[in-house]
Design an enzyme around this catalytic site. Structure first.
Site, PDB file in Angstrom:
ATOM      1  N   ARG A  17      12.868 -27.592 -63.793  1.00  0.00           N
ATOM      2  CA  ARG A  17      13.741 -26.423 -63.970  1.00  0.00           C
ATOM      3  C   ARG A  17      12.921 -25.137 -64.020  1.00  0.00           C
ATOM      4  NH1 ARG A  17      16.601 -28.626 -69.147  1.00  0.00           N
ATOM      5  NH2 ARG A  17      17.840 -26.708 -69.207  1.00  0.00           N
ATOM      6  N   LYS A  36      19.957 -17.731 -73.177  1.00  0.00           N
ATOM      7  CA  LYS A  36      21.036 -17.004 -72.478  1.00  0.00           C
ATOM      8  C   LYS A  36      22.407 -17.413 -73.024  1.00  0.00           C
ATOM      9  CE  LYS A  36      19.955 -18.588 -68.334  1.00  0.00           C
ATOM     10  NZ  LYS A  36      18.802 -19.453 -68.643  1.00  0.00           N
TER      11      LYS A  36
HETATM   12  P1  AMP Z   1      22.118 -24.441 -67.197  1.00  0.00           P
HETATM   13  O1  AMP Z   1      23.141 -24.951 -68.147  1.00  0.00           O
HETATM   14  O2  AMP Z   1      22.360 -23.016 -66.762  1.00  0.00           O
HETATM   15  O3  AMP Z   1      20.704 -24.657 -67.685  1.00  0.00           O
HETATM   16  O4  AMP Z   1      22.272 -25.304 -65.856  1.00  0.00           O
HETATM   17  C1  AMP Z   1      22.068 -26.712 -65.873  1.00  0.00           C
HETATM   18  C2  AMP Z   1      21.865 -27.207 -64.446  1.00  0.00           C
HETATM   19  O5  AMP Z   1      23.040 -26.940 -63.674  1.00  0.00           O
HETATM   20  C3  AMP Z   1      20.733 -26.565 -63.661  1.00  0.00           C
HETATM   21  O6  AMP Z   1      19.458 -27.149 -63.934  1.00  0.00           O
HETATM   22  C4  AMP Z   1      21.193 -26.818 -62.228  1.00  0.00           C
HETATM   23  O7  AMP Z   1      20.995 -28.174 -61.869  1.00  0.00           O
HETATM   24  C5  AMP Z   1      22.698 -26.587 -62.334  1.00  0.00           C
HETATM   25  N1  AMP Z   1      23.064 -25.165 -62.139  1.00  0.00           N
HETATM   26  C6  AMP Z   1      23.663 -24.356 -63.053  1.00  0.00           C
HETATM   27  N2  AMP Z   1      23.881 -23.135 -62.536  1.00  0.00           N
HETATM   28  C7  AMP Z   1      23.388 -23.166 -61.259  1.00  0.00           C
HETATM   29  C8  AMP Z   1      23.292 -22.200 -60.220  1.00  0.00           C
HETATM   30  N3  AMP Z   1      23.735 -20.946 -60.391  1.00  0.00           N
HETATM   31  N4  AMP Z   1      22.747 -22.599 -59.045  1.00  0.00           N
HETATM   32  C9  AMP Z   1      22.309 -23.858 -58.855  1.00  0.00           C
HETATM   33  N5  AMP Z   1      22.340 -24.811 -59.800  1.00  0.00           N
HETATM   34  C10 AMP Z   1      22.882 -24.472 -61.007  1.00  0.00           C
END
Ligand code: AMP
Length: 216
Positions: free
Chosen positions: A173, A13
């Site tokens: 995750r 993404k």
């Molecule tokens: P990402 O970089 O999108 O993979 O996000 C890394 C981590 O940030 C996730 O595993 C969650 O712990 C937290 N996180 C990011 N976006 C969200 C969201 N929209 N809702 C809840 N937790 C989030």
């Protein structure tokens, strides 16, 4: 144009969002990036979410909705936005719909990226980035040409790995994705906004599919 990218961790993404920023002149709103910035700045909220993120669990809806509200209120998304990693729960999706409606903004398209779980684990556990320019590398698929030197910006010893890019956090995750986030695919399908693309393949190949989904 306002776009949501939905996909499991490691689906690509962020990589595709960065391309859309360049090609379409819209902003990337990544709650994961905002939370990592909050941690790096040492803020109270950053400290609060550190362990939750390292485990691979979701932070509260309240926190991420607040981060997106700030960006939308600041007018940063005036020319359009790509929501990357947000919304991840039905509560977040409803809140986003309300925030956008109150500003007279419309969601144009929601793209779900599919990649099978084994490929995701392999992608994420080998992933690292240049701390200077953000270029993404992979131990097996895209090692740097010269050890410890970024191909793109030439920075030395700048590579870093996310603390949650390990197999145990990745399993959590993925579990959270299938439990909470994948239900949004049905939610946006019901709203007539959903397109699905295969996220497996070369970056340019996936980008081609993305453009067909957005413009087709
Ligand atoms: P990402 O970089 O999108 O993979 O996000 C890394 C981590 O940030 C996730 O595993 C969650 O712990 C937290 N996180 C990011 N976006 C969200 C969201 N929209 N809702 C809840 N937790 C989030």
């Amino acid at each position: 144009m306002n776009i949501i990218l939905i996909g499991p961790p490691g689906a690509g993404k962020g990589t595709q969002a960065q391309k859309l920023v360049v090609e379409r002149g819209i902003v990337q709103l990544s709650t994961g990036d905002m939370l990592r910035e909050a941690q790096a700045s040492g803020s109270e909220m950053g400290q609060k979410v550190k362990d939750i993120m390292a485990r691979g669990d979701l932070v509260t809806d309240e926190i991420v909705i607040g981060l997106i509200a700030e960006r939308l209120d600041s007018g940063a998304a005036g020319a359009g936005a790509i929501f990357d990693g947000f919304p991840r729960t039905l509560g977040q999706a409803d809140a986003l719909g309300e925030m956008m409606a109150s500003k007279g903004l419309a969601l144009d398209c929601v793209v779900a990226m599919t990649v099978d779980d084994d490929a995701l684990v392999a992608r994420v556990t080998g992933r690292f980035t240049c701390g200077n320019c953000g270029e993404v590398y992979h131990d097996a698929n895209k090692p740097p040409k010269h050890a410890n030197t970024c191909d793109k910006c030439d920075a030395k010893d700048s590579f870093k790995r996310r603390p949650d890019d390990n197999e145990e956090s990745m399993r959590t995750r993925l579990f959270n994705y299938y439990r909470d986030t994948s239900t949004l695919i049905g939610y946006y399908h019901a709203k007539g906004l959903l397109k699905t693309i295969d996220g497996l393949g070369e970056i340019e190949e996936v980008a081609g599919r993305m453009n067909v989904a957005l413009d087709g």
